[in-house]
Write a protein that holds these residues in place. Structure first.
Motif, PDB file in Angstrom:
ATOM      1  N   GLN A 159       3.114   5.659  -2.938  1.00 35.17           N
ATOM      2  CA  GLN A 159       4.041   6.516  -3.337  1.00 35.17           C
ATOM      3  C   GLN A 159       4.392   6.414  -4.984  1.00 35.17           C
ATOM      4  O   GLN A 159       4.544   7.566  -5.689  1.00 35.17           O
ATOM      5  N   ALA A 160       3.863   5.607  -5.591  1.00 32.72           N
ATOM      6  CA  ALA A 160       3.739   5.186  -7.150  1.00 32.72           C
ATOM      7  C   ALA A 160       2.787   6.268  -7.537  1.00 32.72           C
ATOM      8  O   ALA A 160       3.339   7.026  -8.687  1.00 32.72           O
ATOM      9  N   LEU A 161       1.567   6.364  -6.999  1.00 31.59           N
ATOM     10  CA  LEU A 161       0.566   6.782  -7.415  1.00 31.59           C
ATOM     11  C   LEU A 161       1.006   8.588  -7.337  1.00 31.59           C
ATOM     12  O   LEU A 161       0.519   9.422  -8.098  1.00 31.59           O
ATOM     13  N   ALA A 162       1.552   8.816  -5.961  1.00 31.16           N
ATOM     14  CA  ALA A 162       2.053  10.380  -5.845  1.00 31.16           C
ATOM     15  C   ALA A 162       3.016  10.799  -7.085  1.00 31.16           C
ATOM     16  O   ALA A 162       3.009  11.737  -7.441  1.00 31.16           O
ATOM     17  N   GLU A 163       3.964   9.776  -7.312  1.00 29.04           N
ATOM     18  CA  GLU A 163       4.937  10.084  -8.322  1.00 29.04           C
ATOM     19  C   GLU A 163       4.280  10.097  -9.657  1.00 29.04           C
ATOM     20  O   GLU A 163       4.547  11.199 -10.388  1.00 29.04           O
ATOM     21  N   VAL A 164       3.300   9.411  -9.895  1.00 27.89           N
ATOM     22  CA  VAL A 164       2.344   9.321 -11.087  1.00 27.89           C
ATOM     23  C   VAL A 164       1.790  10.893 -11.275  1.00 27.89           C
ATOM     24  O   VAL A 164       1.824  11.532 -12.359  1.00 27.89           O
ATOM     25  N   ASN A 218       2.442  13.470  -9.601  1.00 24.99           N
ATOM     26  CA  ASN A 218       3.478  14.664  -9.572  1.00 24.99           C
ATOM     27  C   ASN A 218       3.842  14.870 -11.144  1.00 24.99           C
ATOM     28  O   ASN A 218       4.280  16.000 -11.823  1.00 24.99           O
ATOM     29  N   THR A 219       4.265  13.590 -11.719  1.00 22.47           N
ATOM     30  CA  THR A 219       4.631  13.492 -12.951  1.00 22.47           C
ATOM     31  C   THR A 219       3.691  14.069 -13.956  1.00 22.47           C
ATOM     32  O   THR A 219       3.757  14.963 -15.006  1.00 22.47           O
ATOM     33  N   ALA A 220       2.357  13.683 -13.667  1.00 27.26           N
ATOM     34  CA  ALA A 220       1.377  14.244 -14.452  1.00 27.26           C
ATOM     35  C   ALA A 220       1.000  15.527 -14.405  1.00 27.26           C
ATOM     36  O   ALA A 220       0.958  16.478 -15.601  1.00 27.26           O
ATOM     37  N   ALA A 221       1.070  16.020 -13.175  1.00 25.06           N
ATOM     38  CA  ALA A 221       0.980  17.652 -13.014  1.00 25.06           C
ATOM     39  C   ALA A 221       2.042  18.447 -13.549  1.00 25.06           C
ATOM     40  O   ALA A 221       1.947  19.411 -14.193  1.00 25.06           O
ATOM     41  N   GLN A 222       3.246  18.077 -13.520  1.00 27.30           N
ATOM     42  CA  GLN A 222       4.404  18.427 -14.268  1.00 27.30           C
ATOM     43  C   GLN A 222       4.301  18.461 -15.700  1.00 27.30           C
ATOM     44  O   GLN A 222       4.561  19.861 -16.218  1.00 27.30           O
ATOM     45  N   LEU A 223       3.816  17.433 -16.197  1.00 26.85           N
ATOM     46  CA  LEU A 223       3.573  17.256 -17.675  1.00 26.85           C
ATOM     47  C   LEU A 223       2.456  18.329 -18.081  1.00 26.85           C
ATOM     48  O   LEU A 223       2.687  19.009 -19.223  1.00 26.85           O
ATOM     49  N   SER A 224       1.444  18.280 -17.178  1.00 27.16           N
ATOM     50  CA  SER A 224       0.326  19.207 -17.459  1.00 27.16           C
ATOM     51  C   SER A 224       0.816  20.753 -17.384  1.00 27.16           C
ATOM     52  O   SER A 224       0.318  21.313 -18.352  1.00 27.16           O
ATOM     53  N   VAL A 225       1.422  21.069 -16.545  1.00 31.47           N
ATOM     54  CA  VAL A 225       2.164  22.217 -16.359  1.00 31.47           C
ATOM     55  C   VAL A 225       2.791  22.742 -17.642  1.00 31.47           C
ATOM     56  O   VAL A 225       2.886  23.825 -18.168  1.00 31.47           O
ATOM     57  N   ASP A 226       3.765  21.639 -17.749  1.00 32.14           N
ATOM     58  CA  ASP A 226       4.741  21.962 -18.986  1.00 32.14           C
ATOM     59  C   ASP A 226       3.988  22.235 -20.348  1.00 32.14           C
ATOM     60  O   ASP A 226       4.079  23.069 -21.228  1.00 32.14           O
ATOM     61  N   ILE A 227       2.923  21.286 -20.626  1.00 30.88           N
ATOM     62  CA  ILE A 227       2.174  21.320 -21.711  1.00 30.88           C
ATOM     63  C   ILE A 227       1.318  22.734 -22.026  1.00 30.88           C
ATOM     64  O   ILE A 227       1.212  23.387 -22.951  1.00 30.88           O
ATOM     65  N   GLN A 231       0.813  -1.204   0.081  1.00 28.55           N
ATOM     66  CA  GLN A 231       0.089  -0.003   0.027  1.00 28.55           C
ATOM     67  C   GLN A 231       0.920   1.293   0.215  1.00 28.55           C
ATOM     68  O   GLN A 231       0.477   2.019  -0.507  1.00 28.55           O
ATOM     69  N   GLN A 232       1.927   1.279   0.664  1.00 25.40           N
ATOM     70  CA  GLN A 232       2.781   2.266   0.878  1.00 25.40           C
ATOM     71  C   GLN A 232       3.513   2.773  -0.617  1.00 25.40           C
ATOM     72  O   GLN A 232       3.619   3.632  -0.937  1.00 25.40           O
ATOM     73  N   GLU A 233       4.012   1.602  -1.195  1.00 25.02           N
ATOM     74  CA  GLU A 233       4.770   1.681  -2.419  1.00 25.02           C
ATOM     75  C   GLU A 233       3.696   2.130  -3.560  1.00 25.02           C
ATOM     76  O   GLU A 233       3.992   2.940  -4.367  1.00 25.02           O
TER      77      GLU A 233
END
Length: 164
Positions: free
Chosen positions: A119-124, A126-135, A114-116
């Motif tokens: 963490q993976a969902l949070a990373e996804v 963050n990555t999606a948010a960063q990609l959205s911001v970049d786009i 569950q923790q992993e």
């Protein structure tokens, strides 16, 4: 025929010799023979009494041995039963401990997964948010490169916003 009918002299001497032998035997041999017979009779009686006592003792010992043997068997059975109970308790405790340990390990594995996952969902995210911001940034740069397009975008946002 003289042998068949003895004479009076012969009978007399035979009677005298018989009485003399009887007297000598009574005086010297009769008492020791009677004492020896009495002693032998007493020793035989003692031997019979001792044999009877030995027989009774053997019966008592046999009964005691049988009782001891029965007690020993009972104690052995009791010890075997206790040993079996202890073995069953140990097996049951080992099963319980193993089950508890397996449950604890499974729970730790679930928590770790569950923790992993979190963490993976949070990373996804963050990555999606960063990609959205970049786009969005690239789109806005392209669309807002022109000042007229900028004014048009601001006007659209202001229309969407309602003031109370």
């Amino acid at each position: 025929m003289e042998i068949v009918t003895p004479k009076l002299g012969l009978i007399f001497w035979q009677l005298v010799i018989f009485l003399l032998v009887l007297f000598l035997l009574a005086k010297f041999a009769w008492k020791p023979i009677l004492v020896a017979l009495r002693d032998r009779e007493d020793s035989i009686d003692n031997a019979l009494r001792m044999a009877e006592q030995a027989k009774l003792e053997m019966q008592n010992l046999k009964a005691g041995n049988e009782k001891l043997l029965a007690d020993a068997r009972h104690e052995r059975d009791q010890m075997l039963k206790e040993g079996q109970n202890i073995a069953n308790q140990l097996v049951e405790k080992a099963k319980t401990d193993a089950t508890e340990e397996a449950n604890r390990i499974a729970q730790q594995a679930r928590e770790s997964i569950q923790q992993e996952k979190n963490q993976a969902l949070a990373e996804v995210r963050n990555t999606a948010a960063q990609l959205s911001v970049d786009i969005a940034e690239r789109l806005l740069r392209r669309e807002l490169a022109d000042p007229a397009a900028q004014q048009k975008l601001v006007d659209e946002y202001l229309k969407d916003v309602k003031l109370n």
